[in-house]
Design an enzyme around this catalytic site. Structure first.
Site, PDB file in Angstrom:
ATOM      1  N   SER A   1       0.841  -1.200   0.000  1.00  0.00           N
ATOM      2  CA  SER A   1       0.000   0.000   0.000  1.00  0.00           C
ATOM      3  C   SER A   1       0.876   1.250   0.000  1.00  0.00           C
ATOM      4  CB  SER A   1      -0.949  -0.055   1.208  1.00  0.00           C
ATOM      5  OG  SER A   1      -1.951   0.906   1.093  1.00  0.00           O
TER       6      SER A   1
ATOM      7  N   ASP B   1      -9.062  -6.764  -3.773  1.00  0.00           N
ATOM      8  CA  ASP B   1      -8.736  -5.386  -3.354  1.00  0.00           C
ATOM      9  C   ASP B   1      -9.516  -4.393  -4.221  1.00  0.00           C
ATOM     10  OD1 ASP B   1      -7.535  -2.943  -2.717  1.00  0.00           O
ATOM     11  OD2 ASP B   1      -5.516  -3.791  -2.632  1.00  0.00           O
TER      12      ASP B   1
ATOM     13  N   HIS C   1      -8.204  -5.211   0.380  1.00  0.00           N
ATOM     14  CA  HIS C   1      -6.902  -4.541   0.489  1.00  0.00           C
ATOM     15  C   HIS C   1      -6.110  -5.010   1.721  1.00  0.00           C
ATOM     16  CE1 HIS C   1      -3.952  -1.399  -0.032  1.00  0.00           C
ATOM     17  NE2 HIS C   1      -4.217  -0.895   1.151  1.00  0.00           N
TER      18      HIS C   1
HETATM   19  N1  LIG Z   1      -5.027  -1.167   7.330  1.00  0.00           N
HETATM   20  C1  LIG Z   1      -3.819  -0.653   6.763  1.00  0.00           C
HETATM   21  C2  LIG Z   1      -4.102  -0.366   5.355  1.00  0.00           C
HETATM   22  C3  LIG Z   1      -3.535   0.832   4.731  1.00  0.00           C
HETATM   23  O1  LIG Z   1      -3.157   0.506   3.440  1.00  0.00           O
HETATM   24  C4  LIG Z   1      -3.274   0.485   7.592  1.00  0.00           C
HETATM   25  O2  LIG Z   1      -4.025   1.014   8.401  1.00  0.00           O
HETATM   26  O3  LIG Z   1      -2.099   0.801   7.492  1.00  0.00           O
END
Ligand SMILES: N[C@@H](CCO)C(=O)O
Ligand SMILES: CC(=O)SCCNC(=O)CCNC(=O)[C@H](O)C(C)(C)COP(=O)(O)OP(=O)(O)OC[C@H]1O[C@@H](n2cnc3c(N)ncnc32)[C@H](O)[C@@H]1OP(=O)(O)O
Length: 362
Positions: A144, A310, A339
Site C-alpha cells: 500500500s 482489493d 486490500h
Molecule cells: N489497514 C492498513 C491499510 C492501509 O493501506 C493500515 O491502516 O495501514
C-alpha cells in the site's frame, strides 16, 4: 533485536518547497549487517503502521508487530541471514519527525508542518541508510503506502536496489484513491477540535474526525462479501436498532466504531492528514517523463503482488506496474479480506517474499 532507535538526519529540503530542520527518524532492526553490506532488507509500513514490523518479548513493546511472522528464524526473512530495517515514515507519529514534533520554536509543528511527498519520505530513508553506513539494499518491500515508497526507492536509486517487492499498491495514486481520501481529510479538518491543526495545547483532540476518516478508509480496506458474511444484518448485542431507537447499532457499525476508537487512541490526526496527502502526491512518473519511462529505468528484480479482492488498489494497477518494469514477476494473493489482505494473509505474503529473496538476479 528490535527495539526502537532514533537517527538525527539534519536539515531536509522538501520536494514541494519548505525545510524541515533536525529531522529525526525512528527505526528498528533485526539481524546483523554482514561484512559485504549486501544483506539489507528495508521494510516499508503502510498508512497507520510503524517501525514495529515484528513484536518481540522483552523488546519493550506491548504490541505485536504488523507483519509478525515475516521476520523469524527459519521464516520468510531469517534474521540469521538478513539485516532488516524498518523506519517510521517522515510525517508519522511513532517517533519520526511529524506534525506533533517540536518546531524550532519549541511548539509542535501542527498546521505549520510542510507538505511532504513520498519522494521526501524516501529521501529521509536514504539519509537514514547513509547514516547507518548502508550503500545498497538487497530488497525493499512494502504494501500500500509502503509499496509506494518501495517503488520510489527502485526508481530513484536504480543502482542501489537489488530487489523490490510491491504489494497492493500502484505506480501513481488514482482518481478513485484520491477521491476516497477527500472525505477522510474533510472529516478531520471539519472537526472543530482540529482547530486548523493546532490542537496540541488544547485538552480536546479531533478524535471524532479521525475516527470518521478511519471508518471511511476501513470500509475500502475490506470487501462487501466479507462484511456481509461476517456481520450480515446482525444487531450488536443488546443494541438492536429496530428496538433500541437512537442508541441502536448494527454489528457492522459497532465494528467500525471499534476501529475508529482504536486508531484515534494510537494515531495523530495531523499525521493522518500529512500521510494521506503524501499518498495523493504519489506518481513515480512526475517530472520523469511519465510512469512508463520512470519504471523503465528500474534495475531491481521486482515482484508485484496484488490481492484479488482489493477494491482500493485493484489488481489492474499491479498489472500496469508489472508490465512497465524491465524485470518483474507477478504474484497474486487470494483473500476474502480485500486490500487488508496484504497484512492478514501472512502465509501467502511470506511465501512470495521468501521466493523473491531466494531468486538470484539474472
Ligand atoms: N489497514 C492498513 C491499510 C492501509 O493501506 C493500515 O491502516 O495501514
Ligand atoms: C498497538 C497497535 O495496534 S499496533 C498496530 C500497528 N499498525 C498496524 O498494524 C496497521 C495495520 N493494521 C491494520 O490495519 C489492522 O489492524 C488489520 C488489518 C491488521 C486488522 O485486521 P483483522 O485482524 O482482520 O482485524 P479485524 O478487522 O477483524 O478487527 C478485529 C477487531 O474488531 C473487533 N470487533 C469485531 N467485531 C466487532 C463488533 N461487532 N463490535 C466491535 N468490535 C468488533 C474485534 O474484537 C477486534 O478487536 P481488537 O483488534 O481490538 O482485538
Amino acid at each position: 533485536m528490535g527495539g526502537r532507535q532514533f537517527a538525527h538526519l539534519g536539515t531536509m529540503e522538501l520536494e514541494r518547497g519548505g525545510v524541515l530542520p533536525d529531522v529525526r527518524i525512528a527505526y528498528e532492526t533485526w539481524g546483523r549487517l554482514n561484512e559485504a553490506g549486501d544483506n539489507v532488507i528495508l521494510v516499508e509500513h503502510a498508512l497507520t503502521g510503524d517501525s514495529h514490523v515484528v513484536g518481540e518479548a522483552g523488546a519493550g513493546h506491548a504490541s505485536p508487530g504488523w507483519w509478525n511472522s515475516l521476520v523469524a528464524a527459519g521464516g520468510p526473512v531469517d534474521p540469521d541471514a538478513w539485516f532488516v530495517i524498518a523506519s517510521n515514515v517522515l510525517g508519522g507519529c511513532q517517533g519520526s519527525t511529524g506534525p506533533s514534533s517540536p518546531a524550532p520554536d519549541g511548539r509542535p509543528w501542527g498546521s505549520r508542518f510542510p507538505y511532504v511527498t513520498v519522494r521526501d519520505q524516501v529521501a529521509a530513508e536514504r539519509l537514514l541508510l547513509d547514516r547507518l553506513g548502508i550503500a545498497r539494499v538487497a530488497a525493499v518491500v512494502g504494501g500500500s503506502m509502503g509499496g509506494m515508497r518501495a517503488i520510489e526507492w527502485a526508481v530513484t536509486h536504480p543502482d542501489d536496489v537489488d530487489r523490490c517487492i510491491v504489494l497492493a499498491s500502484t505506480p501513481s495514486a488514482t482518481a478513485d484513491q484520491i477521491a476516497w481520501c477527500q472525505p477522510q481529510l474533510l472529516a478531520i479538518r471539519q472537526d472543530p477540535a482540529f482547530a486548523g491543526g493546532d490542537y496540541y495545547a488544547s485538552d480536546r483532540r479531533p478524535d471524532a474526525g479521525l475516527g470518521l476518516a478511519r471508518r471511511i478508509a476501513h470500509i475500502t480496506y475490506r470487501t462487501e462479501t466479507e462484511l456481509d458474511e461476517r456481520f450480515g444484518r446482525e444487531a450488536q448485542l443488546g443494541e438492536d436498532p429496530l428496538r433500541a431507537g437512537d442508541r441502536g447499532r448494527f454489528a457492522v457499525e459497532s465494528y467500525l466504531d471499534h476501529h475508529a476508537g482504536k486508531l484515534a487512541r494510537r494515531f495523530d490526526a495531523n499525521s493522518y492528514v500529512v500521510l494521506t496527502e503524501a499518498m495523493n502526491s504519489h506518481d513515480v512518473g512526475r517530472d520523469r517523463g511519465g510512469v512508463q519511462r520512470a519504471l523503465g529505468r528500474v534495475r531491481a528484480d521486482c515482484t508485484v503482488v496484488s490481492v484479488d479482492t482489493d477494491r482500493l488498489y485493484p489488481p489492474r494497477l499491479s498489472d500496469e506496474l508489472h508490465a512497465a518494469l524491465p524485470v518483474s514477476r507477478r504474484e497474486h494473493i487470494v483473500s476474502d479480506f480485500g486490500h487488508d489482505g496484504f497484512l492478514i494473509e501472512e502465509d501467502q505474503v511470506g511465501r512470495i517474499i521468501r521466493a523473491a529473496l531466494e531468486r538470484r538476479r539474472s
